[in-house]
Design an enzyme around this catalytic site. Sequence first.
Site, PDB file in Angstrom:
ATOM      1  N   TYR A   1       0.840  -1.211   0.000  1.00  0.00           N
ATOM      2  CA  TYR A   1       0.000   0.000   0.000  1.00  0.00           C
ATOM      3  C   TYR A   1       0.873   1.258   0.000  1.00  0.00           C
ATOM      4  O   TYR A   1       0.634   2.186  -0.785  1.00  0.00           O
ATOM      5  CB  TYR A   1      -0.908  -0.039   1.231  1.00  0.00           C
ATOM      6  CG  TYR A   1      -1.920   1.075   1.305  1.00  0.00           C
ATOM      7  CD1 TYR A   1      -3.069   1.062   0.529  1.00  0.00           C
ATOM      8  CD2 TYR A   1      -1.729   2.154   2.157  1.00  0.00           C
ATOM      9  CE1 TYR A   1      -4.010   2.083   0.604  1.00  0.00           C
ATOM     10  CE2 TYR A   1      -2.655   3.180   2.243  1.00  0.00           C
ATOM     11  CZ  TYR A   1      -3.795   3.140   1.459  1.00  0.00           C
ATOM     12  OH  TYR A   1      -4.714   4.164   1.540  1.00  0.00           O
TER      13      TYR A   1
ATOM     14  N   LYS B   1       1.142   4.141  -2.969  1.00  0.00           N
ATOM     15  CA  LYS B   1       0.804   5.550  -2.747  1.00  0.00           C
ATOM     16  C   LYS B   1       2.029   6.444  -2.979  1.00  0.00           C
ATOM     17  O   LYS B   1       1.892   7.569  -3.459  1.00  0.00           O
ATOM     18  CB  LYS B   1       0.233   5.746  -1.347  1.00  0.00           C
ATOM     19  CG  LYS B   1      -1.091   5.002  -1.114  1.00  0.00           C
ATOM     20  CD  LYS B   1      -2.198   5.488  -2.052  1.00  0.00           C
ATOM     21  CE  LYS B   1      -3.553   4.900  -1.713  1.00  0.00           C
ATOM     22  NZ  LYS B   1      -4.623   5.401  -2.571  1.00  0.00           N
TER      23      LYS B   1
END
Length: 247
Positions: free
Chosen positions: A155, A159
């Site tokens: 994740y 990002k």
Amino acid sequence: MKLKDQVAVVTGGAQGIGKAIAAALAGQGARIAVCDVAEDLAAKTAGELKASFQVDTLALKADVTRPESCEEMAKKVQEAFGRIDILVNNAGITKDNLVMRMSEAEWDAVLDVNLKGAFNCTKAVCRPMMKQRSGRIINICSIVGLMGNAGQANYSASKGGLIALTKTCAREFASRNILVNGIAPGFIKTRMTEQLTDEQKQKLAAIIPLERLGEPEDVAQAALFLAGPDSSYITGQVISVNGGMYM
Ligand code: NAP
């Protein structure tokens, strides 16, 4: 009405932060395409927005991981509304695990939605925006893309990559008056953070200077600013909406 008759595409717009952003944009007169893998929920949200704000809305089933689905989404929005002014790359997922236990499938799934999905959608809308010589692209990044987070290698990498994609697209599209910016939310009360225990939430609140988790509307107001006329000299930036958790 700062966005009267403009057309906004919000991916993952059926619920959570995407829904709040769609509502904020609709509240300023934008027509909204709610695009989501959750088809029924997208239709429900599009109906609610139409009723609440008296704007035209469209619900589309779109899987951002598939380029052909994103092309189809852009085509349908243009058929319905004639243009695309705003893209919010909001669709995102988590599949948390420590690096030593993280499977290739967990890594790939998160990178596919959060990073490749934004690339696919940006590619699908940039041509009409270039022809119009105007557009806004808003990428929903994350605090953990800036600071990292144990258990979120996939994740946080997705990002962090999205922040880099934001800056590159800002440079590539600036001459066509397409502004590309990101928002890096901290911990926001949505389904994504629902699985945190009360104890975990209290521990988080204790390290947030504003002493609370954020609301989806806190993020939506930043998106509204980046979509509207008051941010016309801002591109390639990432606004943190995190209660001061990371400065
Ligand atoms: P959410 O409530 O889970 O909403 C995300 C939506 O995206 C869901 O409707 C989901 O559908 C949809 N989606 C998932 N995969 C998709 C795909 N391949 N194509 C199209 N739509 C897809 O999450 P949220 O908390 O609002 O998060 C929205 C964004 O904010 C994400 O990018 C997230 O990473 C980011 N963010 C959230 C937080 C937070 O604390 N909540 C913090 C920082 C950043 P399904 O339900 O069917 O999967």
